[in-house]
Design a protein around this motif. Sequence first.
Motif, PDB file in Angstrom:
ATOM      1  N   GLU A   1     109.909  60.133  34.306  1.00 36.02           N
ATOM      2  CA  GLU A   1     110.429  59.632  35.571  1.00 36.02           C
ATOM      3  C   GLU A   1     110.870  60.742  36.522  1.00 36.02           C
ATOM      4  O   GLU A   1     111.154  60.480  37.672  1.00 36.02           O
ATOM      5  CB  GLU A   1     111.604  58.677  35.315  1.00 36.02           C
ATOM      6  N   CYS A   2     110.966  61.959  36.045  1.00 37.02           N
ATOM      7  CA  CYS A   2     111.411  63.070  36.880  1.00 37.02           C
ATOM      8  C   CYS A   2     110.204  63.939  37.229  1.00 37.02           C
ATOM      9  O   CYS A   2     109.683  64.654  36.375  1.00 37.02           O
ATOM     10  CB  CYS A   2     112.463  63.902  36.146  1.00 37.02           C
ATOM     11  N   PRO A   3     109.739  63.878  38.469  1.00 35.49           N
ATOM     12  CA  PRO A   3     108.534  64.617  38.815  1.00 35.49           C
ATOM     13  C   PRO A   3     108.653  66.120  38.635  1.00 35.49           C
ATOM     14  O   PRO A   3     107.706  66.771  38.205  1.00 35.49           O
ATOM     15  CB  PRO A   3     108.288  64.258  40.287  1.00 35.49           C
ATOM     16  N   VAL A   4     109.804  66.687  38.915  1.00 37.05           N
ATOM     17  CA  VAL A   4     109.965  68.141  38.788  1.00 37.05           C
ATOM     18  C   VAL A   4     109.877  68.552  37.322  1.00 37.05           C
ATOM     19  O   VAL A   4     109.128  69.463  36.961  1.00 37.05           O
ATOM     20  CB  VAL A   4     111.296  68.612  39.417  1.00 37.05           C
ATOM     21  N   ARG A   5     110.633  67.884  36.458  1.00 40.57           N
ATOM     22  CA  ARG A   5     110.576  68.203  35.028  1.00 40.57           C
ATOM     23  C   ARG A   5     109.180  67.980  34.481  1.00 40.57           C
ATOM     24  O   ARG A   5     108.682  68.763  33.675  1.00 40.57           O
ATOM     25  CB  ARG A   5     111.570  67.344  34.246  1.00 40.57           C
ATOM     26  N   ASN A   6     108.531  66.916  34.937  1.00 41.93           N
ATOM     27  CA  ASN A   6     107.194  66.594  34.459  1.00 41.93           C
ATOM     28  C   ASN A   6     106.201  67.689  34.807  1.00 41.93           C
ATOM     29  O   ASN A   6     105.442  68.154  33.964  1.00 41.93           O
ATOM     30  CB  ASN A   6     106.759  65.246  35.057  1.00 41.93           C
ATOM     31  N   VAL A   7     106.217  68.126  36.057  1.00 41.13           N
ATOM     32  CA  VAL A   7     105.283  69.165  36.496  1.00 41.13           C
ATOM     33  C   VAL A   7     105.617  70.503  35.845  1.00 41.13           C
ATOM     34  O   VAL A   7     104.725  71.205  35.348  1.00 41.13           O
ATOM     35  CB  VAL A   7     105.279  69.283  38.039  1.00 41.13           C
ATOM     36  N   LEU A   8     106.905  70.874  35.829  1.00 41.61           N
ATOM     37  CA  LEU A   8     107.282  72.155  35.230  1.00 41.61           C
ATOM     38  C   LEU A   8     106.961  72.198  33.741  1.00 41.61           C
ATOM     39  O   LEU A   8     106.600  73.251  33.210  1.00 41.61           O
ATOM     40  CB  LEU A   8     108.759  72.459  35.462  1.00 41.61           C
ATOM     41  N   ASP A   9     107.076  71.063  33.081  1.00 48.49           N
ATOM     42  CA  ASP A   9     106.736  71.009  31.671  1.00 48.49           C
ATOM     43  C   ASP A   9     105.261  71.351  31.458  1.00 48.49           C
ATOM     44  O   ASP A   9     104.900  72.011  30.496  1.00 48.49           O
ATOM     45  CB  ASP A   9     107.040  69.615  31.104  1.00 48.49           C
TER      46      ASP A   9
END
Length: 152
Positions: free
Chosen positions: A31-39
């Motif tokens: 649900e968190c786009p920043v965490r998702n992309v950085l991951d």
Amino acid sequence: MTFETNVKVRNAINQWNMDENILKKYGNIEECPVRNVLDRIGDKWSLLVLMVLEDGVVLRFNELNRYITNISQKMLTVTLKSLEADGLVKRTVFPQIPPKVEYELTPTGKSLLPHLHSLTRWALNNMATIKISRKSYEMAFVKKIGEDKVPK
């Protein structure tokens, strides 16, 4: 209930609601786009692959492998598959023997590049300070627990 008690209860409820909203917003990586992309792009190799493909270059697997030293073929394959799955890299297979496969950035991948350049500039500008801070932290840690207790 006194005015002060009423305010404390309201503040506690507001804090609880805020904590719950933060958990809902950031607690789940999906649900968190920043965490998702950085991951996905924050691993050891993805940024490097994106930067190598940056100039509108179309490269074959072995060319990428030559440009990026110290990466195994398996790790390059895994990285390229992840970047392709996220729509950042396009993989084109030509039906011939032996098979010819080329990789290039998609428009989405190209749109990420200015942000990667900003991050790169920031890292270059701040790396010396970060290294000093790490060393200082390490020295304070050693001093606090004693040098003989520091794991080697």
